[in-house]
Design a protein around this motif. Sequence first.
Motif, mmCIF file in Angstrom:
data_model
loop_
_atom_site.group_PDB
_atom_site.id
_atom_site.type_symbol
_atom_site.label_atom_id
_atom_site.label_comp_id
_atom_site.label_asym_id
_atom_site.label_seq_id
_atom_site.Cartn_x
_atom_site.Cartn_y
_atom_site.Cartn_z
ATOM 1 N N ARG A 155 0.681 -1.195 0.036
ATOM 2 C CA ARG A 155 -0.056 0.020 0.125
ATOM 3 C C ARG A 155 0.798 1.221 -0.023
ATOM 4 N N ASP A 156 1.849 1.313 0.936
ATOM 5 C CA ASP A 156 2.586 2.333 0.735
ATOM 6 C C ASP A 156 3.863 2.378 -0.275
ATOM 7 N N GLU A 157 3.828 1.220 -1.050
ATOM 8 C CA GLU A 157 4.933 1.310 -2.068
ATOM 9 C C GLU A 157 6.384 1.121 -1.545
ATOM 10 N N ALA A 158 6.504 0.569 -0.306
ATOM 11 C CA ALA A 158 7.941 0.480 0.134
ATOM 12 C C ALA A 158 8.411 -0.895 0.189
ATOM 13 N N PRO A 159 9.547 -0.999 0.293
ATOM 14 C CA PRO A 159 10.319 -2.517 0.335
ATOM 15 C C PRO A 159 9.508 -3.404 1.305
ATOM 16 N N ILE A 160 9.428 -4.497 1.047
ATOM 17 C CA ILE A 160 8.643 -5.534 1.772
ATOM 18 C C ILE A 160 9.181 -5.768 3.115
ATOM 19 N N PHE A 161 10.682 -6.040 3.157
ATOM 20 C CA PHE A 161 11.297 -6.255 4.445
ATOM 21 C C PHE A 161 12.282 -5.201 4.553
ATOM 22 N N ARG A 162 11.625 -3.899 4.937
ATOM 23 C CA ARG A 162 12.366 -2.759 5.182
ATOM 24 C C ARG A 162 12.841 -2.896 6.554
ATOM 25 N N ASP A 163 12.140 -3.285 7.529
ATOM 26 C CA ASP A 163 12.834 -3.565 8.789
ATOM 27 C C ASP A 163 13.089 -4.913 9.322
#
Length: 184
Positions: A56-64
């Motif tokens: 939804r946020d168009e972010a990398p899936i495993f960012r943290d």
Amino acid sequence: MEFAFHTRLDDLETCRAMSRASAGVARNARKTRRGALLCALLCAIYLAYYVYAAVRDEAPIFRDPLGVVFLLGLGFFIVRWAKVHGGNYAELMARITRKSCPLGLAQDARCTEEGICLAEPDIEMRAFYTALTRLVDAGSHYVLFTAPSMGAPLDKASITGGDAGEFERFMQKKTGLTWERLDA
């Protein structure tokens, strides 16, 4: 008539027989299986939400690292559930019991007309046949229970005073109980 047994309590086969015959093993395995399945389900729900939020946020899936931790947790609990579901809980408990038993610890048992006498290096216990609640044939061992998870293992290979058939008939006559036979 008298039967005698010499059973090594630190033997893995003895621990397996006790673990498989114990009434609490099936109940504890069910609880462990349910717990592992519930934890796997919770990890999967969290991961689904985590992936949804990332997309939804168009972010990398495993960012943290938290997502990775829950992914590893999901894998761990699925493997744990599968092992317990496959019947390895009794084997796991047998190995834990063996590690906690002092090396070389043995128990001598005598079944006479009057009752049962169990002797270890520091303890001697006598019981009447009316105290027995279950008779279990666990393959290589007999297990005589006085409580749901408290029993005495008897190594079939060490029997003296008769053969296994005579011992089984003798115990059935004295206790009025029938033998429970566990599949190997």
